[in-house]
Design a protein around this motif. Sequence first.
Motif, PDB file in Angstrom:
ATOM      1  N   VAL A  14      36.369 -11.015  13.814  1.00  0.00           N
ATOM      2  CA  VAL A  14      35.377 -12.595  14.489  1.00  0.00           C
ATOM      3  C   VAL A  14      35.688 -13.692  14.004  1.00  0.00           C
ATOM      4  CG1 VAL A  14      33.047 -10.264  14.257  1.00  0.00           C
ATOM      5  CG2 VAL A  14      34.012 -11.838  12.710  1.00  0.00           C
ATOM      6  N   CYS A  15      36.885 -14.054  12.822  1.00  0.00           N
ATOM      7  CA  CYS A  15      36.791 -14.769  12.482  1.00  0.00           C
ATOM      8  C   CYS A  15      38.129 -15.047  11.475  1.00  0.00           C
ATOM      9  CB  CYS A  15      35.751 -16.618  12.338  1.00  0.00           C
ATOM     10  SG  CYS A  15      34.790 -15.218  10.658  1.00  0.00           S
ATOM     11  N   LEU A  16      38.881 -15.918  11.188  1.00  0.00           N
ATOM     12  CA  LEU A  16      39.344 -16.897  10.107  1.00  0.00           C
ATOM     13  C   LEU A  16      39.037 -16.512   8.833  1.00  0.00           C
ATOM     14  CD1 LEU A  16      42.173 -18.826  11.642  1.00  0.00           C
ATOM     15  CD2 LEU A  16      42.237 -16.075  11.589  1.00  0.00           C
ATOM     16  N   GLU A  17      39.306 -16.011   7.223  1.00  0.00           N
ATOM     17  CA  GLU A  17      38.600 -16.368   6.287  1.00  0.00           C
ATOM     18  C   GLU A  17      38.262 -17.686   6.036  1.00  0.00           C
ATOM     19  OE1 GLU A  17      39.294 -14.676   2.544  1.00  0.00           O
ATOM     20  OE2 GLU A  17      41.107 -13.344   3.856  1.00  0.00           O
ATOM     21  N   SER A  18      39.394 -18.303   6.827  1.00  0.00           N
ATOM     22  CA  SER A  18      39.422 -20.021   6.587  1.00  0.00           C
ATOM     23  C   SER A  18      38.509 -20.487   7.567  1.00  0.00           C
ATOM     24  CB  SER A  18      40.249 -20.741   6.439  1.00  0.00           C
ATOM     25  OG  SER A  18      41.146 -20.640   8.107  1.00  0.00           O
ATOM     26  N   ASP A  19      37.819 -19.769   7.833  1.00  0.00           N
ATOM     27  CA  ASP A  19      36.699 -20.913   9.268  1.00  0.00           C
ATOM     28  C   ASP A  19      35.635 -21.227   8.644  1.00  0.00           C
ATOM     29  OD1 ASP A  19      38.222 -20.659  11.062  1.00  0.00           O
ATOM     30  OD2 ASP A  19      37.993 -19.067  12.013  1.00  0.00           O
ATOM     31  N   LEU A  20      35.103 -19.850   7.702  1.00  0.00           N
ATOM     32  CA  LEU A  20      34.119 -20.747   6.798  1.00  0.00           C
ATOM     33  C   LEU A  20      34.159 -21.087   5.608  1.00  0.00           C
ATOM     34  CD1 LEU A  20      31.259 -17.829   7.486  1.00  0.00           C
ATOM     35  CD2 LEU A  20      31.373 -20.153   8.316  1.00  0.00           C
ATOM     36  N   LEU A  21      33.789 -22.123   4.094  1.00  0.00           N
ATOM     37  CA  LEU A  21      33.129 -22.664   3.319  1.00  0.00           C
ATOM     38  C   LEU A  21      32.580 -21.924   2.370  1.00  0.00           C
ATOM     39  CD1 LEU A  21      33.766 -26.661   3.487  1.00  0.00           C
ATOM     40  CD2 LEU A  21      35.360 -24.625   3.551  1.00  0.00           C
ATOM     41  N   ASP A  22      32.362 -21.850   1.185  1.00  0.00           N
ATOM     42  CA  ASP A  22      31.153 -21.508   0.613  1.00  0.00           C
ATOM     43  C   ASP A  22      30.181 -21.594   1.044  1.00  0.00           C
ATOM     44  OD1 ASP A  22      32.455 -18.217  -1.460  1.00  0.00           O
ATOM     45  OD2 ASP A  22      31.811 -20.061  -2.780  1.00  0.00           O
ATOM     46  N   GLY A  23      28.628 -20.776   0.496  1.00  0.00           N
ATOM     47  CA  GLY A  23      27.681 -21.473   1.457  1.00  0.00           C
ATOM     48  C   GLY A  23      27.392 -21.749   2.578  1.00  0.00           C
ATOM     49  N   GLN A  24      28.019 -21.084   3.649  1.00  0.00           N
ATOM     50  CA  GLN A  24      28.430 -21.299   4.871  1.00  0.00           C
ATOM     51  C   GLN A  24      28.607 -20.574   5.560  1.00  0.00           C
ATOM     52  OE1 GLN A  24      31.658 -24.088   6.105  1.00  0.00           O
ATOM     53  NE2 GLN A  24      30.765 -25.714   6.684  1.00  0.00           N
ATOM     54  N   MET A  25      27.126 -20.208   7.135  1.00  0.00           N
ATOM     55  CA  MET A  25      27.152 -19.089   7.834  1.00  0.00           C
ATOM     56  C   MET A  25      27.657 -19.449   9.706  1.00  0.00           C
ATOM     57  SD  MET A  25      22.979 -19.190   7.834  1.00  0.00           S
ATOM     58  CE  MET A  25      22.152 -20.669   7.747  1.00  0.00           C
ATOM     59  N   LYS A  26      27.349 -18.498   9.999  1.00  0.00           N
ATOM     60  CA  LYS A  26      27.682 -18.634  11.100  1.00  0.00           C
ATOM     61  C   LYS A  26      27.707 -17.365  12.276  1.00  0.00           C
ATOM     62  CE  LYS A  26      32.827 -18.494  12.855  1.00  0.00           C
ATOM     63  NZ  LYS A  26      32.733 -19.731  13.941  1.00  0.00           N
ATOM     64  N   GLU A  27      27.297 -17.573  13.511  1.00  0.00           N
ATOM     65  CA  GLU A  27      26.808 -16.628  14.434  1.00  0.00           C
ATOM     66  C   GLU A  27      27.768 -16.482  14.439  1.00  0.00           C
ATOM     67  OE1 GLU A  27      23.246 -16.653  16.543  1.00  0.00           O
ATOM     68  OE2 GLU A  27      24.139 -16.981  18.101  1.00  0.00           O
ATOM     69  N   VAL A  28      28.884 -15.217  15.039  1.00  0.00           N
ATOM     70  CA  VAL A  28      29.552 -14.121  15.683  1.00  0.00           C
ATOM     71  C   VAL A  28      28.920 -13.236  16.616  1.00  0.00           C
ATOM     72  CG1 VAL A  28      30.964 -14.841  13.340  1.00  0.00           C
ATOM     73  CG2 VAL A  28      29.966 -13.143  13.659  1.00  0.00           C
ATOM     74  N   GLU A  29      30.179 -12.738  17.119  1.00  0.00           N
ATOM     75  CA  GLU A  29      29.878 -11.931  17.809  1.00  0.00           C
ATOM     76  C   GLU A  29      30.400  -9.909  17.889  1.00  0.00           C
ATOM     77  OE1 GLU A  29      29.791 -11.899  22.676  1.00  0.00           O
ATOM     78  OE2 GLU A  29      28.280 -13.353  21.842  1.00  0.00           O
ATOM     79  N   VAL A  30      29.862  -8.943  17.698  1.00  0.00           N
ATOM     80  CA  VAL A  30      30.644  -8.180  17.980  1.00  0.00           C
ATOM     81  C   VAL A  30      30.097  -6.980  19.308  1.00  0.00           C
ATOM     82  CG1 VAL A  30      31.193  -5.608  16.605  1.00  0.00           C
ATOM     83  CG2 VAL A  30      31.493  -7.865  15.555  1.00  0.00           C
ATOM     84  N   ASP A  31      30.976  -7.093  20.439  1.00  0.00           N
ATOM     85  CA  ASP A  31      30.142  -6.373  21.576  1.00  0.00           C
ATOM     86  C   ASP A  31      29.135  -6.837  22.100  1.00  0.00           C
ATOM     87  OD1 ASP A  31      30.437  -3.660  23.506  1.00  0.00           O
ATOM     88  OD2 ASP A  31      29.097  -2.707  21.732  1.00  0.00           O
ATOM     89  N   LYS A  32      29.320  -8.126  21.487  1.00  0.00           N
ATOM     90  CA  LYS A  32      28.001  -8.792  22.627  1.00  0.00           C
ATOM     91  C   LYS A  32      26.934  -9.007  22.019  1.00  0.00           C
ATOM     92  CE  LYS A  32      29.364  -9.143  27.140  1.00  0.00           C
ATOM     93  NZ  LYS A  32      30.100  -7.953  27.924  1.00  0.00           N
ATOM     94  N   HIS A  33      27.365  -8.263  20.143  1.00  0.00           N
ATOM     95  CA  HIS A  33      25.863  -7.949  19.850  1.00  0.00           C
ATOM     96  C   HIS A  33      26.071  -9.719  18.646  1.00  0.00           C
ATOM     97  CE1 HIS A  33      24.113  -4.567  20.671  1.00  0.00           C
ATOM     98  NE2 HIS A  33      24.898  -4.399  20.517  1.00  0.00           N
ATOM     99  N   LYS A  34      25.084 -10.478  18.437  1.00  0.00           N
ATOM    100  CA  LYS A  34      24.676 -11.946  17.104  1.00  0.00           C
ATOM    101  C   LYS A  34      24.706 -11.328  15.842  1.00  0.00           C
ATOM    102  CE  LYS A  34      23.840 -15.371  20.802  1.00  0.00           C
ATOM    103  NZ  LYS A  34      24.802 -15.187  21.907  1.00  0.00           N
TER     104      LYS A  34
END
Length: 530
Positions: A14-34
């Motif tokens: 879904v992303c790279l480890e470095s895409d998120l800092l501690d305390g951050q969140m992100k919406e990602v998709e797996v099989d079109k599910h958010k």
Amino acid sequence: MVNPEESMEITEMVCLESDLLDGQMKEVEVDKHKILLVKNEGQFSAVGSRCSHYGAPLVKGTLLGDRVRCPFHGACFNVKTGDIEDYPGLDSLPSYKVKTEDGKVYVTLNTKETKRMREMCHRVPEVCHTVILIGGGPASLVCAETLRQNDYSGRIIMVTKEGLPPFDKPKLSKAMNVDSERLLLRPKEFFQQHDIEMWMNKEVISVDTEAKTVTVDDNTVQHYDQLLIATGCRARPMACPGADLENVRLLESFQDAQDIHNLCAGKKAVVVGTSFIGMEVAAYLSDKAASVSIIGRSEYPFQLSLGADIGKMTMQMLEEKEVKFYMNDNVAEIRGENGKVQEVLLQNGGRLEADVVVFGIGVLPNVDFLKGSKIATDQRNNIIVDKCMRTSVPEVYSAGDVVSFPLAMRGDERVNIGHWQLAHAHGRIAGLSMVKKPTEINSVPFFWTVLLGKSIRYTGYGQGYTDIVFKGKVEERTFLAFYLKDDVVVAAASLNFDPAVACLAEMIANGKVITRVQIKSDDLGWLQLP
Ligand SMILES: Cc1cc2nc3c(=O)[nH]c(=O)nc-3n(C[C@H](O)[C@H](O)[C@H](O)COP(=O)(O)OP(=O)(O)OC[C@H]3O[C@@H](n4cnc5c(N)ncnc54)[C@H](O)[C@@H]3O)c2cc1C
Ligand code: FES
């Protein structure tokens, strides 16, 4: 990578480890599910991305430690387990497996699990123990669910005056013509599946705490071992001449909402009361009735609760929809012909033509059936409970709009607060007390109101506030208002300023004291708005 079909599991990067800092969140998709992906203390976790209440995107909410708070109405979820920790909403979020490999983050989704109800046990007929829940609102429902989630296998009886199982009451003034099935918090089958007996269209008329019985209006006398009183409040009736005419209405039940919608279509509607219910009803009717007039006792709507500036702004919003305000005034008399409303006479001498009059002038606690019982109430007739929702009588609990309870964020000041979210929270605490897992209520009040599609959000308890500090511009309908008492923020309200109110609620829930000095600063960095 797609796993074998039978497991219904799909794993995707879904992303790279470095895409998120501690305390951050992100919406990602797996099989079109958010999915909501969170990084906290170097660890990733993943849960459903939509709030179980009305489906708000949680990524737009506020994250503090392992908890995300919904930007819309304040529900909280544990981002490790997905469990719901504060309300509104009933269900938890699904949680997903996460692994990291070579700096990449993978989430595994089970396509069958997009919602998650906490597991509940069933009734065991041999267990001779009965809990009666009086009232069919969210406090009772959450209490019943909490009991079943905590291995309570006795009998549960929910007695309600309503002809419907628990339903979404806040919608009654926002979408008055909605289909009853769409209002239900749980489908009818839910109650059978979880062995919760629904006694609908029945009113409890007395409680005998010595004999441990309740008497219902059909003369049934039912024994209980533990009792919950969650009877909420009823609309305060108007005592003026003519208040008994046909087409003078209060808004309490599903049927009331339908009736008001039908009666007002194309007719002259007069709404009395410029607080939450009156204003929402006037806004709803503004494009359905031939005319809408609204009468309020103060200079502006919501003046006491939200302050004059916000009140004035809401007044302008409705005036733009041709709603006519009669402020600093009240009803002197309602006149009619053949039993039907024709006009409303105002105390200031005005006269309004009317086909329908709707009163939204406050509420009274439903406690009449407790007369003569030993259950203590306060001067306002609210049932007194402690932090675990216990009343003055052993094994009798109370929750929701009917109680006065110690509010943690105000140093345990005793309060009565009629919020949808708190009624859920109370129900949970009462249920935990019943199964002997006493837990103290420490929920921070959260409330919302909707006018013409715009939501004003509110958190805290502003009673006794001395002044308001604004960020943004009220007249531009984008603002954050801080309510101060003794130089400390006791409440906040916002419009078009998400997720500020959710952030503040979470800070207060974590025991942070927000001072005048902090909010006076132009830098709102401490709020950590995204
Ligand atoms: C029109 C409307 C709009 C609202 N909008 C909002 C909003 O936008 N946001 C918000 O936070 N809150 C809102 N509220 C307030 C919210 O609905 C209440 O805080 C919440 O419903 C309280 O839940 P409760 O379980 O304590 O009681 P209730 O939901 O009031 O349920 C109590 C039930 O007990 C039943 N009952 C009473 N006496 C007896 C008896 N003797 N025997 C059997 N049954 C009995 C009643 O019929 C009722 O069904 C709104 C309320 C109304 C009426
Ligand atoms: S949509 Fe999340 S709390 Fe209402």
